[in-house]
Write a protein that holds these residues in place. Sequence first.
Motif, PDB file in Angstrom:
ATOM      1  N   ARG A  80      -5.995   5.010   7.733  1.00  0.00           N
ATOM      2  CA  ARG A  80      -6.011   6.454   7.845  1.00  0.00           C
ATOM      3  C   ARG A  80      -7.024   6.949   8.850  1.00  0.00           C
ATOM      4  O   ARG A  80      -6.926   8.062   9.364  1.00  0.00           O
ATOM      5  N   GLY A 102       0.527   2.049   9.084  1.00  0.00           N
ATOM      6  CA  GLY A 102      -0.318   1.847   7.903  1.00  0.00           C
ATOM      7  C   GLY A 102      -0.311   0.387   7.498  1.00  0.00           C
ATOM      8  O   GLY A 102       0.751  -0.225   7.380  1.00  0.00           O
ATOM      9  N   TYR A 104      -2.358  -2.430   4.707  1.00  0.00           N
ATOM     10  CA  TYR A 104      -3.403  -2.688   3.707  1.00  0.00           C
ATOM     11  C   TYR A 104      -3.589  -4.186   3.575  1.00  0.00           C
ATOM     12  O   TYR A 104      -2.730  -4.956   3.999  1.00  0.00           O
ATOM     13  N   ARG A 105      -4.700  -4.583   2.967  1.00  0.00           N
ATOM     14  CA  ARG A 105      -4.976  -6.014   2.849  1.00  0.00           C
ATOM     15  C   ARG A 105      -4.544  -6.508   1.479  1.00  0.00           C
ATOM     16  O   ARG A 105      -4.999  -5.986   0.450  1.00  0.00           O
ATOM     17  N   ASP A 106      -3.648  -7.477   1.466  1.00  0.00           N
ATOM     18  CA  ASP A 106      -3.214  -8.076   0.204  1.00  0.00           C
ATOM     19  C   ASP A 106      -4.388  -8.860  -0.394  1.00  0.00           C
ATOM     20  O   ASP A 106      -4.954  -9.722   0.260  1.00  0.00           O
ATOM     21  N   GLU A 107      -4.745  -8.507  -1.638  1.00  0.00           N
ATOM     22  CA  GLU A 107      -5.936  -9.116  -2.243  1.00  0.00           C
ATOM     23  C   GLU A 107      -5.747 -10.604  -2.521  1.00  0.00           C
ATOM     24  O   GLU A 107      -6.722 -11.355  -2.606  1.00  0.00           O
ATOM     25  N   PRO A 112      -2.982  -8.764   6.230  1.00  0.00           N
ATOM     26  CA  PRO A 112      -2.579  -7.355   6.321  1.00  0.00           C
ATOM     27  C   PRO A 112      -1.081  -7.194   6.031  1.00  0.00           C
ATOM     28  O   PRO A 112      -0.275  -7.994   6.501  1.00  0.00           O
ATOM     29  N   GLU A 114       2.104  -4.365   6.026  1.00  0.00           N
ATOM     30  CA  GLU A 114       2.495  -3.058   6.574  1.00  0.00           C
ATOM     31  C   GLU A 114       3.117  -2.187   5.493  1.00  0.00           C
ATOM     32  O   GLU A 114       3.993  -2.634   4.780  1.00  0.00           O
ATOM     33  N   TYR A 115       2.651  -0.918   5.382  1.00  0.00           N
ATOM     34  CA  TYR A 115       3.312  -0.003   4.444  1.00  0.00           C
ATOM     35  C   TYR A 115       3.907   1.207   5.152  1.00  0.00           C
ATOM     36  O   TYR A 115       4.647   1.977   4.556  1.00  0.00           O
ATOM     37  N   SER A 140      -6.917  -6.504  10.880  1.00  0.00           N
ATOM     38  CA  SER A 140      -5.846  -5.506  10.822  1.00  0.00           C
ATOM     39  C   SER A 140      -5.521  -4.984  12.222  1.00  0.00           C
ATOM     40  O   SER A 140      -4.364  -4.703  12.536  1.00  0.00           O
ATOM     41  N   ASP A 201     -18.346   3.821   5.884  1.00  0.00           N
ATOM     42  CA  ASP A 201     -16.884   3.842   5.887  1.00  0.00           C
ATOM     43  C   ASP A 201     -16.411   5.077   6.651  1.00  0.00           C
ATOM     44  O   ASP A 201     -16.621   6.211   6.224  1.00  0.00           O
TER      45      ASP A 201
END
Length: 210
Positions: A80, A102, A104-107, A112, A114-115, A140, A201
């Motif tokens: 974001r 977008g 996010y990082r898969d835990e 990374p 994609e969403y 990312s 951040d």
Amino acid sequence: MPQHLTVVEHPLIQHKLTLMRDRTTSTAVFRQLLREISQLLAYEITRDLPMTTTRIDTPIQPMDAPTLDGRKLALISILRAGNGLLDGMLELIPSARVGFMGLYRDEQTLEPVEYYFKVPEQLDERVVIAVDPMLATGNSSAAAIARLKEAGARDIRFLCLLAAPEGVARMKAAHPDVPIVTAALDEKLNEKGYIVPGLGDAGDRMFGTK
Ligand code: URA
């Protein structure tokens, strides 16, 4: 752009960046400074855009005057925090097309994922500038650039506010063809993946989410 990494050491940028790093700077001021710096960085990253000439009439006489050549630029915000750089850049380059990505990082896998992905058409014919304020691990960012290449982009640049040496090295290994323009190259990453000394951040500071 000839160099892989350009650190823009202009006094106005460096002064504004110091204000942004200061933990007592408010969300509103942080956002305004980011907007201002984004314009100064945009000026630098577009320095070598292809030019042509257009025949115009000044009030005095006709002339062949310089104009930008080729298709409109594409600015791609990496969500974001990338959005914080976007508005200022669009003031300077109002006809640019805009895309969003977008990740996010898969835990589990730490990869990374994609969403969201919506980008302008004909990326292969445009200068593409991907924007994200913080180049930290580079994981990312490298994934985002790979996705843009998959979508056809060929002339890609990366604009950020702060970079860590780890992120620059990761990007250079994965995408040596993608020049990076930043306001500062900081010392390192800490164990949590934050840039040191950094500014915290970037998303939280610009959107006031913490
Ligand atoms: N993302 C941030 O917002 N800050 C950092 O220091 C690193 C990544």
